[in-house]
Each structure stands twice: as structure tokens, then as C-alpha cells.
Motif scaffolding. Structure first.
Motif, PDB file in Angstrom:
ATOM      1  N   ALA A  13       0.855  -1.187   0.000  1.00  0.00           N
ATOM      2  CA  ALA A  13       0.000   0.000   0.000  1.00  0.00           C
ATOM      3  C   ALA A  13       0.889   1.235   0.000  1.00  0.00           C
ATOM      4  O   ALA A  13       1.910   1.282   0.696  1.00  0.00           O
ATOM      5  N   SER A  14       0.487   2.227  -0.786  1.00  0.00           N
ATOM      6  CA  SER A  14       1.221   3.490  -0.831  1.00  0.00           C
ATOM      7  C   SER A  14       0.249   4.626  -0.540  1.00  0.00           C
ATOM      8  O   SER A  14      -0.845   4.667  -1.103  1.00  0.00           O
ATOM      9  N   VAL A  15       0.666   5.536   0.328  1.00  0.00           N
ATOM     10  CA  VAL A  15      -0.156   6.709   0.626  1.00  0.00           C
ATOM     11  C   VAL A  15       0.707   7.942   0.426  1.00  0.00           C
ATOM     12  O   VAL A  15       1.749   8.097   1.067  1.00  0.00           O
ATOM     13  N   GLU A  16       0.296   8.805  -0.509  1.00  0.00           N
ATOM     14  CA  GLU A  16       0.939  10.108  -0.661  1.00  0.00           C
ATOM     15  C   GLU A  16       0.019  11.119   0.009  1.00  0.00           C
ATOM     16  O   GLU A  16      -1.049  11.449  -0.502  1.00  0.00           O
ATOM     17  N   ALA A  17       0.434  11.549   1.190  1.00  0.00           N
ATOM     18  CA  ALA A  17      -0.393  12.463   1.976  1.00  0.00           C
ATOM     19  C   ALA A  17       0.008  13.889   1.635  1.00  0.00           C
ATOM     20  O   ALA A  17       1.019  14.387   2.116  1.00  0.00           O
ATOM     21  N   GLY A  18      -0.772  14.532   0.766  1.00  0.00           N
ATOM     22  CA  GLY A  18      -0.448  15.891   0.336  1.00  0.00           C
ATOM     23  C   GLY A  18      -1.304  16.920   1.061  1.00  0.00           C
ATOM     24  O   GLY A  18      -2.332  16.581   1.653  1.00  0.00           O
ATOM     25  N   GLY A  19      -0.892  18.161   0.983  1.00  0.00           N
ATOM     26  CA  GLY A  19      -1.641  19.229   1.636  1.00  0.00           C
ATOM     27  C   GLY A  19      -2.990  19.500   0.984  1.00  0.00           C
ATOM     28  O   GLY A  19      -3.886  20.085   1.597  1.00  0.00           O
ATOM     29  N   THR A  20      -3.152  19.084  -0.266  1.00  0.00           N
ATOM     30  CA  THR A  20      -4.416  19.282  -0.981  1.00  0.00           C
ATOM     31  C   THR A  20      -5.192  17.984  -1.106  1.00  0.00           C
ATOM     32  O   THR A  20      -6.416  17.969  -1.014  1.00  0.00           O
ATOM     33  N   ILE A  68       3.193  -1.043   4.234  1.00  0.00           N
ATOM     34  CA  ILE A  68       2.651   0.264   3.820  1.00  0.00           C
ATOM     35  C   ILE A  68       3.780   1.282   3.769  1.00  0.00           C
ATOM     36  O   ILE A  68       4.664   1.282   4.630  1.00  0.00           O
ATOM     37  N   GLY A  69       3.734   2.162   2.770  1.00  0.00           N
ATOM     38  CA  GLY A  69       4.664   3.290   2.715  1.00  0.00           C
ATOM     39  C   GLY A  69       3.873   4.583   2.688  1.00  0.00           C
ATOM     40  O   GLY A  69       2.935   4.719   1.897  1.00  0.00           O
ATOM     41  N   VAL A  70       4.220   5.503   3.555  1.00  0.00           N
ATOM     42  CA  VAL A  70       3.505   6.785   3.635  1.00  0.00           C
ATOM     43  C   VAL A  70       4.503   7.915   3.384  1.00  0.00           C
ATOM     44  O   VAL A  70       5.537   8.000   4.055  1.00  0.00           O
ATOM     45  N   CYS A  71       4.199   8.778   2.411  1.00  0.00           N
ATOM     46  CA  CYS A  71       5.004   9.998   2.189  1.00  0.00           C
ATOM     47  C   CYS A  71       4.089  11.171   2.477  1.00  0.00           C
ATOM     48  O   CYS A  71       3.014  11.263   1.895  1.00  0.00           O
ATOM     49  N   SER A  72       4.535  12.066   3.325  1.00  0.00           N
ATOM     50  CA  SER A  72       3.601  13.076   3.833  1.00  0.00           C
ATOM     51  C   SER A  72       4.089  14.513   3.643  1.00  0.00           C
ATOM     52  O   SER A  72       5.290  14.785   3.677  1.00  0.00           O
ATOM     53  N   PHE A  73       3.102  15.408   3.496  1.00  0.00           N
ATOM     54  CA  PHE A  73       3.425  16.840   3.585  1.00  0.00           C
ATOM     55  C   PHE A  73       3.921  17.112   4.994  1.00  0.00           C
ATOM     56  O   PHE A  73       3.793  16.270   5.884  1.00  0.00           O
ATOM     57  N   GLY A  74       4.505  18.243   5.201  1.00  0.00           N
ATOM     58  CA  GLY A  74       5.130  18.457   6.501  1.00  0.00           C
ATOM     59  C   GLY A  74       5.060  19.887   6.962  1.00  0.00           C
ATOM     60  O   GLY A  74       4.231  20.633   6.460  1.00  0.00           O
ATOM     61  N   PHE A 105      -2.247   4.663  10.099  1.00  0.00           N
ATOM     62  CA  PHE A 105      -2.149   3.481   9.235  1.00  0.00           C
ATOM     63  C   PHE A 105      -1.571   2.292   9.994  1.00  0.00           C
ATOM     64  O   PHE A 105      -1.987   1.152   9.793  1.00  0.00           O
ATOM     65  N   ARG A 106      -0.632   2.581  10.881  1.00  0.00           N
ATOM     66  CA  ARG A 106      -0.037   1.491  11.656  1.00  0.00           C
ATOM     67  C   ARG A 106      -1.054   0.823  12.555  1.00  0.00           C
ATOM     68  O   ARG A 106      -1.038  -0.390  12.738  1.00  0.00           O
ATOM     69  N   SER A 107      -1.938   1.623  13.153  1.00  0.00           N
ATOM     70  CA  SER A 107      -2.882   1.004  14.081  1.00  0.00           C
ATOM     71  C   SER A 107      -3.993   0.268  13.326  1.00  0.00           C
ATOM     72  O   SER A 107      -4.583  -0.667  13.850  1.00  0.00           O
ATOM     73  N   ALA A 108      -4.251   0.673  12.092  1.00  0.00           N
ATOM     74  CA  ALA A 108      -5.304  -0.014  11.325  1.00  0.00           C
ATOM     75  C   ALA A 108      -4.793  -1.286  10.654  1.00  0.00           C
ATOM     76  O   ALA A 108      -5.560  -2.217  10.414  1.00  0.00           O
ATOM     77  N   PHE A 109      -3.503  -1.318  10.332  1.00  0.00           N
ATOM     78  CA  PHE A 109      -2.928  -2.477   9.638  1.00  0.00           C
ATOM     79  C   PHE A 109      -1.658  -2.877  10.405  1.00  0.00           C
ATOM     80  O   PHE A 109      -0.712  -2.111  10.442  1.00  0.00           O
ATOM     81  N   ALA A 110      -1.662  -4.023  10.996  1.00  0.00           N
ATOM     82  CA  ALA A 110      -0.488  -4.432  11.786  1.00  0.00           C
ATOM     83  C   ALA A 110       0.571  -5.030  10.863  1.00  0.00           C
ATOM     84  O   ALA A 110       0.822  -6.243  10.876  1.00  0.00           O
ATOM     85  N   VAL A 111       1.140  -4.177  10.002  1.00  0.00           N
ATOM     86  CA  VAL A 111       2.164  -4.638   9.054  1.00  0.00           C
ATOM     87  C   VAL A 111       3.331  -3.650   9.091  1.00  0.00           C
ATOM     88  O   VAL A 111       3.175  -2.526   9.568  1.00  0.00           O
ATOM     89  N   PRO A 112       4.500  -4.031   8.570  1.00  0.00           N
ATOM     90  CA  PRO A 112       5.624  -3.083   8.537  1.00  0.00           C
ATOM     91  C   PRO A 112       5.251  -1.829   7.741  1.00  0.00           C
ATOM     92  O   PRO A 112       4.500  -1.917   6.756  1.00  0.00           O
ATOM     93  N   ALA A 113       5.756  -0.690   8.201  1.00  0.00           N
ATOM     94  CA  ALA A 113       5.411   0.567   7.528  1.00  0.00           C
ATOM     95  C   ALA A 113       6.645   1.450   7.413  1.00  0.00           C
ATOM     96  O   ALA A 113       7.475   1.498   8.317  1.00  0.00           O
ATOM     97  N   GLY A 114       6.764   2.131   6.293  1.00  0.00           N
ATOM     98  CA  GLY A 114       7.840   3.100   6.080  1.00  0.00           C
ATOM     99  C   GLY A 114       7.245   4.492   5.982  1.00  0.00           C
ATOM    100  O   GLY A 114       6.079   4.652   5.599  1.00  0.00           O
ATOM    101  N   PHE A 115       8.058   5.488   6.322  1.00  0.00           N
ATOM    102  CA  PHE A 115       7.531   6.849   6.363  1.00  0.00           C
ATOM    103  C   PHE A 115       8.608   7.833   5.946  1.00  0.00           C
ATOM    104  O   PHE A 115       9.783   7.676   6.301  1.00  0.00           O
TER     105      PHE A 115
END
Ligand code: ADP
Ligand code: ZN
Length: 307
Positions: A13-20, A68-74, A105-115
Motif C-alpha cells: 500500500a502506498s499513501v501520498e499524503a499531500g496538503g491538498t 505500507i509506505g507513507v510519504c507526507s506533507f510536513g 495506518f499502523r494502528s489499522a494495519f499491523a504490518v511493517p510501515a515506512g515513512f
């Protein structure tokens, strides 16, 4: 589409968390996306459950999520040992301040996650599958609602005190030629304050996407971005600078930046491809608008120990 074997151990799973907007995808690579969706960035209480809900439903259709990999705005916490790891910190988006994006995402899916940051993610994605393939020193700049930069050094995303905040460097600002004071709430006329979409819109009285390519504001923007690219070249020595984000869609802007860069470097850096193939040094994203999503897949694959 990749073979079934690619997904026999589960999907990524990939999540690109953008400001928009949040872009969420299930698959393994930008050319192997099984399902994706775009969710507007509203409040954390609305957007995060919507993103989790999409992934849960997609998982039922396509197979178990293995990482899961999450890339986020900051700004976001990127130090694994810090209590703010995975959290938004000092964003101007007040509703999101302190939000534990990764934790949702970590609490919803108990799998390794990158951020990582959205722009470090985009750099990772472009290095794995896009314009920076095969390169290990990569700079990715986005020019959109804000300006941000992510860098890979020896293939690894650059972190440190926090993470780079390249949008907030100073560039020469000639107030006679350009009296606009800048839009950054912290610095006024930093790079972001001068060239982000809202700053261009305020100067011209219309959204950046509606400003004609011949408008002189694009020459100003190209000058500031070329000055910034020169500084980044001198400080980081990247092998490629990729310029993405909505504002970079303006026809001709990338070429204007390429044309202005030598003026700021004064012929001092003679290395290739900068010296004679500037088009491959100052480049558009090879993955179009999928750089960040691709970065999420890289982070997920790394979290799963697959690479
Ligand atoms: P965000 O930075 O919010 O993630 P984008 O990277 O899409 O989103 O950037 C949005 C900004 O890009 C807006 O200011 C918008 O007006 C501007 N923009 C979008 N398309 C164009 C275009 N074709 N030309 C110039 N500016 C554009
Ligand atoms: Zn600033």
C-alpha cells in the motif's frame, strides 16, 4: 501489470499524503497499481479514516497488504527514535498540527510501515522507476501550493536535524523589479514566498494555472528557481534536479529555468550533464504525477525487507 507471483505474498500500500489531496494506491509499483483513489485533504478526522477505509476495502478485493509506505506533507518527524516520528509538526495547516499520520495506518494495519516526507518519497520513486533511474544523488523539488525539496544522498533520503526545508532558502530578490513582498508566513520573500502558486496568483490576480505562459511573472519565477537550483547544485551536488508540482506545468517554465541556471553558476561547475546537456540535469518527473505514490511503494517494499 506485474505477474501474479509479484502479489503472491500480498500487496503493497502506498499513501501520498499531500496538503491538498491524499493519493492512496494498492499494488507494487507505478506501473503495477491494482486500485487507487484520491481523497481531499480536509480534517484529519475525515481524511485519515477515508484513506484507511479505502485501503481496507481494496485489501479485500486484491489480497492482504504486506507493508505500507507513507510519504507526507510536513514538516513531519522522520527520526524513528523521536516521539514525533510519523507526525506532522509545525505546519501552517493548524488542523493537522501534531497529527500522527503514520500511526493512523499502523494502528489499522499491523504490518511493517515506512515513512518519509512527500518530496523525499518523490525522489525515491523517481530514482527507482523515473527520470533519476540508476542515480544515487537525486534532488526532487516540488513547486505547488508550497515549495519543497527532497534529496537522496548515496541513495538514502536526507534527514538530519529535521529534514531539509529547501523551499525556505533566500534567493536574490530585486524589489524594484518585483515589489511583491512574498507569501511565506515565516520569511516573507523566501523561495516559497516568491514562487509558490498562491504567490504567483496574488501578483497576477488569478490562479497560477490561469496565468498565460507569456506573462512576465514566469520570467521572475524562473529566475528565482534557477538561483535556487544553483544553490542546491553547489551545496548538495546532485546528479539530477527534478522539478515537479502544479506550477511546473506552466508551458515553457522548465526551459526558462534551464536557460537561467548558467548565469547563477558562472561557468564554475563543468561536470556533465550540467555543462552540455542541461535538459537531463534539470528534468521533469519521469513518472508524471505518480512520483510520490511510487515513493510510497519504495518505502513499503523497504519496510517489508524486499529491497
Ligand atoms: P499541492 O502543492 O497542493 O500538492 P500542486 O502541486 O498541484 O498541489 O500545486 C497546486 C498549485 O499549482 C496551484 O497554485 C495551482 O494554481 C498551480 N497549477 C496547477 N496547474 C498549473 C498550470 N498548468 N500552470 C501553472 N500553475 C498551475
Ligand atoms: Zn519561508
Amino acid at each position: 501489470m506485474k505477474s501474479c507471483k509479484e502479489f503472491s505474498d500480498g500487496v503493497f500500500a502506498s499513501v501520498e499524503a499531500g496538503g491538498t489531496k491524499f493519493v492512496c494506491a494498492l499494488g507494487s509499483a507505478p506501473d503495477a497499481i491494482l486500485e487507487s483513489t484520491v481523497i481531499p485533504t480536509q480534517t484529519p478526522e475525515k481524511t485519515l479514516p477515508a484513506a484507511v477505509g479505502f485501503l481496507k476495502a481494496a485489501e479485500k478485493k486484491h489480497g492482504k497488504i504486506r507493508a505500507i509506505g507513507v510519504c507526507s506533507f510536513g514538516p513531519v518527524g522522520v527520526d524513528r527514535d523521536s516521539p514525533d516520528y510519523g507526525r506532522i509538526t509545525t505546519t501552517p495547516k493548524a488542523l493537522w498540527r501534531g497529527t500522527d499520520i503514520l500511526g493512523a495506518f499502523r494502528s489499522a494495519f499491523a504490518v511493517p510501515a515506512g515513512f518519509d516526507t512527500d518530496v523525499n518519497g518523490a525522489a525515491l520513486g523517481e530514482a527507482r522507476w523515473g527520470a533519476a533511474r540508476g542515480k544515487s544523488h537525486v534532488l526532487y523539488i516540488t513547486v505547488g501550493t508550497g515549495v519543497g525539496g527532497g534529496a537522496l544522498v548515496r541513495g538514502l533520503p536526507l534527514h538530519g536535524l529535521v529534514h531539509p526545508e529547501m523551499g525556505h532558502i533566500r534567493v536574490p530578490h530585486n524589489r524594484e523589479a518585483d515589489p511583491y513582498p512574498g507569501a511565506c508566513p515565516w520569511h516573507g520573500d523566501c523561495l516559497e514566498g516568491l514562487v509558490c502558486g498562491p504567490a504567483l496568483a496574488e501578483r497576477c490576480g488569478k490562479p497560477a494555472r490561469d496565468i498565460a505562459p507569456g506573462d512576465p511573472v514566469w520570467d521572475l519565477a524562473a529566475g528565482y528557481l534557477a538561483a535556487a537550483a544553483a544553490t542546491f547544485t553547489l551545496v548538495l551536488s546532485p546528479e539530477i534536479i527534478i522539478l515537479g508540482g502544479g506550477v511546473m506545468q506552466s508551458p515553457g517554465l522548465l526551459d526558462k529555468i534551464r536557460n537561467r541556471l548558467p548565469e547563477f553558476l558562472g561557468g564554475y561547475i563543468a561536470a556533465e550533464p550540467l555543462a552540455s546537456d542541461i535538459k537531463s540535469y534539470i528534468a521533469a518527473p519521469g513518472l508524471g504525477n505518480l512520483s510520490g505514490v511510487a515513493g510510497g511503494f519504495v518505502l513499503a517494499r523497504q519496510a517489508a525487507g524486499k529491497e
